[in-house]
Every structure is written in structure tokens, then in C-alpha cells.
Scaffold this active site. Structure first.
Site, PDB file in Angstrom:
ATOM      1  N   CYS A  78       1.151 -47.767 -47.771  1.00  0.00           N
ATOM      2  CA  CYS A  78       0.932 -46.486 -48.438  1.00  0.00           C
ATOM      3  C   CYS A  78      -0.513 -46.013 -48.469  1.00  0.00           C
ATOM      4  O   CYS A  78      -0.768 -44.805 -48.581  1.00  0.00           O
ATOM      5  CB  CYS A  78       1.451 -46.548 -49.877  1.00  0.00           C
ATOM      6  SG  CYS A  78       3.050 -47.364 -50.068  1.00  0.00           S
ATOM      7  N   CYS A  81      -2.070 -43.035 -46.316  1.00  0.00           N
ATOM      8  CA  CYS A  81      -1.799 -41.641 -46.688  1.00  0.00           C
ATOM      9  C   CYS A  81      -2.353 -41.283 -48.060  1.00  0.00           C
ATOM     10  O   CYS A  81      -2.906 -40.200 -48.250  1.00  0.00           O
ATOM     11  CB  CYS A  81      -0.296 -41.378 -46.682  1.00  0.00           C
ATOM     12  SG  CYS A  81       0.344 -40.751 -45.126  1.00  0.00           S
ATOM     13  N   HIS A  82      -2.153 -42.168 -49.034  1.00  0.00           N
ATOM     14  CA  HIS A  82      -2.450 -41.802 -50.420  1.00  0.00           C
ATOM     15  C   HIS A  82      -3.814 -42.290 -50.896  1.00  0.00           C
ATOM     16  O   HIS A  82      -4.243 -41.920 -51.994  1.00  0.00           O
ATOM     17  CB  HIS A  82      -1.358 -42.352 -51.343  1.00  0.00           C
ATOM     18  CG  HIS A  82      -0.005 -41.784 -51.056  1.00  0.00           C
ATOM     19  ND1 HIS A  82       0.353 -40.507 -51.402  1.00  0.00           N
ATOM     20  CD2 HIS A  82       1.080 -42.320 -50.417  1.00  0.00           C
ATOM     21  CE1 HIS A  82       1.603 -40.269 -51.014  1.00  0.00           C
ATOM     22  NE2 HIS A  82       2.060 -41.358 -50.407  1.00  0.00           N
ATOM     23  N   MET A 119       6.812 -37.464 -47.003  1.00  0.00           N
ATOM     24  CA  MET A 119       7.026 -38.808 -47.532  1.00  0.00           C
ATOM     25  C   MET A 119       8.130 -39.501 -46.741  1.00  0.00           C
ATOM     26  O   MET A 119       9.258 -39.000 -46.671  1.00  0.00           O
ATOM     27  CB  MET A 119       7.421 -38.710 -49.009  1.00  0.00           C
ATOM     28  CG  MET A 119       7.759 -40.047 -49.644  1.00  0.00           C
ATOM     29  SD  MET A 119       6.311 -41.088 -49.872  1.00  0.00           S
ATOM     30  CE  MET A 119       7.064 -42.435 -50.796  1.00  0.00           C
ATOM     31  N   HIS A 358     -10.806 -36.861 -37.917  1.00  0.00           N
ATOM     32  CA  HIS A 358     -10.429 -38.190 -37.450  1.00  0.00           C
ATOM     33  C   HIS A 358     -11.271 -38.578 -36.245  1.00  0.00           C
ATOM     34  O   HIS A 358     -12.409 -38.982 -36.384  1.00  0.00           O
ATOM     35  CB  HIS A 358      -8.927 -38.224 -37.146  1.00  0.00           C
ATOM     36  CG  HIS A 358      -8.394 -39.599 -36.922  1.00  0.00           C
ATOM     37  ND1 HIS A 358      -8.444 -40.568 -37.888  1.00  0.00           N
ATOM     38  CD2 HIS A 358      -7.824 -40.177 -35.840  1.00  0.00           C
ATOM     39  CE1 HIS A 358      -7.917 -41.688 -37.424  1.00  0.00           C
ATOM     40  NE2 HIS A 358      -7.549 -41.483 -36.175  1.00  0.00           N
ATOM     41  N   HIS A 400      -4.232 -36.078 -31.896  1.00  0.00           N
ATOM     42  CA  HIS A 400      -4.818 -37.415 -31.804  1.00  0.00           C
ATOM     43  C   HIS A 400      -5.341 -37.597 -30.386  1.00  0.00           C
ATOM     44  O   HIS A 400      -4.641 -38.094 -29.507  1.00  0.00           O
ATOM     45  CB  HIS A 400      -3.790 -38.490 -32.140  1.00  0.00           C
ATOM     46  CG  HIS A 400      -4.414 -39.832 -32.425  1.00  0.00           C
ATOM     47  ND1 HIS A 400      -4.966 -40.612 -31.441  1.00  0.00           N
ATOM     48  CD2 HIS A 400      -4.609 -40.505 -33.593  1.00  0.00           C
ATOM     49  CE1 HIS A 400      -5.446 -41.727 -31.976  1.00  0.00           C
ATOM     50  NE2 HIS A 400      -5.247 -41.684 -33.280  1.00  0.00           N
TER      51      HIS A 400
END
Length: 575
Positions: A78, A81-82, A119, A358, A400
Site C-alpha cells: 500500500c 500509493c498512499h 483502489m 517520476h 512510464h
């Protein structure tokens, strides 16, 4: 509305949630692809780091053992992402002020079934058991555990000069064609394989940090710098009789990027590395990795101007126009031009573009750095000469590019290309504001690829071919092959090369094909065929002129090969 009515509505909402979420997925199309789930759920090295636990009296009870188990799951699944602090990154915040209000049953449903907004359906996909779903629903109502900070004392405690500069060779002590060596990441063993590009033989397997993310060369081409996901930086001397480590340091607890000074007069003088945790970068001596200056990246986001406690350093490159490092900060959406001409009086130019920066690469002139703001679905063009934003381009879902690919388009002139994680498009962006001003910093054309889940795209100035991988695509036929385009006839579509089949592996490994990389001459393309740690992997070499198999490199020591970097092309930013 009376309290009882509110309670009945809440019970109804919980009961209906699986149906609503399923309907949301159907309406959302491919918003949340398996490729995205695989990419975002990459394990964090912080999973095994001891942290401070604050017991929240309002949260559901958890034993110490339950908390530790849940913490590991969080950092394995997780945190990407979080965020480490659960303040939100590409995913939404999961702090107690939000999660306790929702309650355990709501959170269990959300974790199990996911949402169309991004999610993953961790429960119904089989990734988490019902007991683990319950565990995570209770865990995210606790106060987020605080990882330790990591400053100068911690860095210096890990810093080792294995071979001091004065004891290193004064000339090249081997017969290798150094400029055609490939540094291949052996992801799960914490090693880098140095492979002779001429003979296709392994020169040495060098111990490094875990899951090396990138390899970079000093301006002279003598030193190879690699950085692992665990923030360990290794410096390898290619002049040694058998190239090996001469210095190492750990610059944080989780990291991705490293580079060295390349501007005239500063060659090989400085190295820089950036970390995910703590969110900061450090400037080091180029010949020993001695840490000199640490700078935090915590600050305000570029769009809402809100404070973010965890802006991760995603990518770093060295400017060819000034004594500057180009540091891209993910969560705030800022590019920092770090002037290393005077380390004691550091000057930093801040350029705002879009959140979730990124990776990226230079255009063909090496003046403009094009960096993917992945969850913003944009590419930012940074003018390294003028120190400002040149353009912001809308592209496909989750670009990407790796370093991207530069080539001459038959109609639009010089372009730079990126593939995407979230869809099957390839975006071509015009990069010539002088000769083709109407096309500059615009998506001039979109190509259709095999599918989503692309990580790298590559071509070479001496080649007419453009290679696109799809290692995170859920279809094995796609993830085990590569698409090739003729840049002089883009309308002709692509040809599929069965790279994994050519590898001739006998077991049932995943055989994901990843990261095309040219040799120095530009007439060979190397691919990693990446399987699990207990499965056979290989490196496949393709003749760029004929698009036929040229060689297969197999060795029991080639365990989980992923990225590879040719010395000449990496040193000179050829892509």
C-alpha cells in the site's frame, strides 16, 4: 435527518457497496488495470524497519503482533500509493481522522472490493485473505507509525571507502571494452552483473543494495554508480583488473535515483542521490561517496499549495548546460535545479509543473528534460539552459518512459516517445521549438501498442527501430514479447518478437521481457527475460538490422535480471 435514519442509510450503503463498486468498475473501463496494481504494489524496504507505534484510543484494538503483521502488509502493498505516513500520494490519505469515521466494516468492504477510482480489489483478487482484510481495516484506523529520520550521523555510519582513491589503478588494468559493458540488475539477490558486450560473458557479479533501480556512469566513464531500493549506493571502478566496489553508503531507508556531475570542469567531482524516505537528497564526493550536503524536499504542492510531508525524490539527471543536477520531486510536482558550483552556498531553482513526477529523459539536443508526471497523465518539458518549464503535454494513462526514445519523425521532425502503464498508447511529442515550432511540446501522434503495462521504450541514433516492452501486462503473450516499429514507416504498425520463446527457458517462470537496451554500436538490442528468484532467467540479444535472435546469455547466477545499462549509452545519454 434523525439519527436512526442515518444509521439505516449507512447499513444500506454497506450492504450495497459490493454491487456499487462492481458497477463502478464496469463503468470505469480500464481505469485500474492489473498492470497498475502490479506496479504500485511493489514492496517497500521499510516493511522491516522498526518504527514507533502510537496507540490510538479511538481505534479498534490490535495486539503488537497484529500491528507488526499489518505494518508489513502495508509497506508491501500500500505504501507506494498512499505514502509512508499515509498522508496520500498517488492514492488518497488513510489517516485516522478519515478512516475512523468510516468504521471497520466500511473499510473492510472497500479493501476487499476496491473502487473504480483506483483502489485495487485486494480481497476478491485473492491477494489478501478475509482475515488480512479485517486486519488492514483495523490497522489504517491506527495512528501511522513513524519511520526514523536519516541524517548525516546515520549516513556516515554506513559509509565505507573500500579502496581509497590513492590506492586505485592509475590506468585501465583489464582488457575489457569498458564502453560496451552492460550493468544488469539482479533484482532479488542484491547484485549487479557486469557483462562484456563483445563476448557476452559475465565479468563479475558485484554485491549491491536490494533491487537496484538504476545504474549511472561518471562523466569519465570510469566509475559505475548504482542505487538499490534500500537506498544503498555502490561505486564500482571499471578500471580494476576485475571491476568491483570501491566505496558504498546508505543515504536513507528507501530510494530510487543517483547521478554524477557532468558539466565541464566538474567531471566526476560530485555524486547525488535522492531518497523516498526520508524525502531528501544528498550531495557526495564523486570519488569516495563522502556525504557533504543533505537537503529536505518537504514542502508545498505545485497545484493546491498545500504542505506535503513526504515528497519523494523520483529521478535525478545531470545537466549538460550548467553545473546543476535536475532533481524531480514526486508528490509536490516540482523540478529542482540544484547548482553544485558552490556546495556551501547551495542555490536551488524551483520549477513547478505537475504532481507525481517520476522518470524521464533528455531530448536529442540534451537541452530539454522530459519527465513523466505519471498519475497526472502529463509530460513536463524542463529547459535546462533557461531553467524554466518549456511545456506541459497531456498524454495517455500513466506514462512510464524510462528514459524515453528520440528519433526523427518523417513529418514532425525530432520527437520523444513514451509508452504507458495504464493504456495501449505510445505518445510522440515534438521537441524542436526552433525548427518545428508548431509541433513543439505537443503530442503530435499516438501509436497503438500491444497493450498496457509498458515500462520502457528505446531506440538509437543509428537505428530505425523503436522497441516497446510490456512486462506488467497480465497477458503472458504480451508480457513475454516485445513490439518493434519502423520509425520511417510508423503507419505500418508493429512486429512482435517472441523474446521469451527465443530464450529457450525450460521451466514455467513468468518470463517477463523488460528494458530494451542497445549496445554501443547501436546494432544489437539486449532484453532481460525476468522470472522469479527460484526460476531460470536469461538475457536475450537481438540483431537490430534483421530483428532475429543473435545470442542468449544464461547462467545460474543470472537471478531475476531486470534493468540493464550500457556504459557508453548511459554515460552519454544516448537513447
Amino acid at each position: 435527518m434523525k439519527r436512526g435514519g442515518m444509521q439505516r442509510m449507512r447499513v444500506f450503503a454497506l450492504a450495497a457497496m459490493p454491487t456499487l463498486i462492481a458497477a463502478g468498475y464496469a463503468q470505469a473501463g480500464n481505469k485500474v488495470s492489473p498492470a497498475e496494481v502490479n506496479y504500485e504494489a511493489a514492496s517497500s524496504p521499510l516493511a522491516n524497519v522498526e518504527m514507533y507505534q502510537d496507540i490510538n484510543p479511538k481505534a479498534p484494538q490490535m495486539t503488537k503482533a497484529e500491528f507488526d503483521t499489518a505494518r508489513k502488509i502495508y509497506f508491501q502493498r500500500c505504501a507506494g500509493c498512499h505514502g509512508v505516513l499515509r498522508k496520500g500520494a498517488t492514492g488518497k490519505p488513510l489517516t485516522p481522522d478519515k478512516t475512523i469515521t468510516n468504521g471497520t466494516e466500511y473499510l473492510k468492504t472497500f479493501i476487499k472490493y476496491g473502487s473504480a477510482a483506483g483502489m485495487p480489489n485486494w480481497g476478491t483478487s485473492g491477494e489478501l485473505s478475509d482475515d488480512e482484510v479485517d486486519l488492514m481495516a483495523r490497522y489504517i484506523q491506527q495512528t501511522p507509525p513513524q519511520p526514523p529520520e536519516y541524517g548525516m550521523p546515520e549516513m556516515k555510519a554506513t559509509w565505507k571507502v573500500i579502496v581509497p582513491p590513492e590506492q586505485r589503478p592509475t590506468k585501465k588494468m583489464n582488457d575489457f571494452n569498458i564502453s560496451n559493458i552492460f550493468a544488469t540488475t539482479l533484482r532479488d539477490t542484491g547484485e549487479v552483473a557486469l557483462i562484456d558486450g563483445d563476448t557476452k560473458k559475465i565479468i563479475n557479479i558485484v554485491k549491491t543494495g536490494y533491487a537496484v533501480h538504476i545504474s549511472r556512469l561518471s562523466a569519465s566513464g570510469r566509475y559505475l554508480y548504482v542505487i538499490g531500493r534500500d537506498a544503498k549506493v555502490n561505486m564500482i571502478d571499471l578500471w580494476m583488473e576485475k571491476p568491483d566496489n570501491v566505496a558504498e553508503i546508505r543515504i536513507g531507508l528507501e530510494a530510487r535515483s543517483v547521478d554524477t556531475s557532468k558539466y565541464k570542469g566538474f567531471e566526476d567531482k560530485f555524486a547525488i542521490a535522492g531518497s523516498y524516505w526520508p524525502p531528501q537528497y544528498v550531495v557526495m564526493k564523486g570519488d569516495t561517496l563522502e556525504p557533504l550536503k543533505i537537503v529536505s524536499t518537504r514542502g508545498m504542492t505545485v497545484d493546491t499549495q498545500e504542505y506535503h510531508p513526504e515528497p519523494r525524490v523520483a529521478s535525478i539527471v545531470a545537466s549538460h548546460f550548467k553545473p546543476e543536477f535536475v532533481v524531480n520531486v514526486k508528490e509536490t510536482g516540482k523540478t529542482l535545479m540544484v547548482d553544485y558550483s558552490d556546495i556551501d552556498n547551495l542555490k536551488v531553482t524551483e520549477i513547478g509543473s505537475a504532481r507525481f513526477l517520476h522518470d524521464g529523459g533528455w531530448d536529442s539536443s540534451k537541452r530539454y528534460f522530459l519527465v513523466a508526471a505519471n498519475k497526472s497523465n502529463k509530460i513536463a518539458a524542463i529547459d535546462a539552459k533557461e531553467g524554466k518549464l518549456a511545456g506541459l503535454v497531456e498524454v495517455g494513462a500513466i506514462p512510464h518512459p524510462g528514459r524515453g526514445a528520440n528519433f526523427m519523425h518523417p513529418k514532425f521532425g525530432p520527437v520523444w516517445a513514451t509508452g504507458h502503464l495504464g493504456d495501449d498508447s505510445i505518445a510522440l511529442i515534438g521537441t524542436d521549438p526552433t525548427g518545428h515550432p508548431d509541433q513543439a511540446w505537443k503530442m503530435v501522434e499516438t501509436l497503438k501498442s500491444q497493450g498496457g503495462g509498458s515500462l520502457f521504450i528505446k531506440t538509437h541514433p543509428k537505428s530505425k527501430h523503436l522497441y516497446v516492452d510490456n512486462p506488467l501486462n497480465p497477458d503472458p503473450k504480451i508480457s513475454q514479447s516485445v513490439a518493434v516499429y519502423d520509425t520511417t514507416n510508423l503507419g505500418g504498425g508493429y512486429k512482435v518478437l517472441p523474446i521469451a520463446d527465443w530464450a529457450g527457458l525450460t521451466d514455467d517462470g513468468a518470463k517477463r521481457v523488460v528494458q530494451p537496451e542497445y549496445n554501443k554500436a547501436g546494432d544489437e538490442v539486449w532484453f532481460s527475460v525476468w522470472s522469479a528468484k527460484d526460476k531460470e532467467s536469461a538475457v536475450v540479444v537481438v540483431d537490430d538490422n534483421t530483428l532475429e535472435l543473435k545470442a542468449v546469455i544464461k547462467d545460474p547466477k543470472l537471478i531475476t535480471p531486470t534493468g540493464h545499462f550500457n556504459v557508453h549509452n548511459t554515460q552519454h545519454d544516448v537513447y
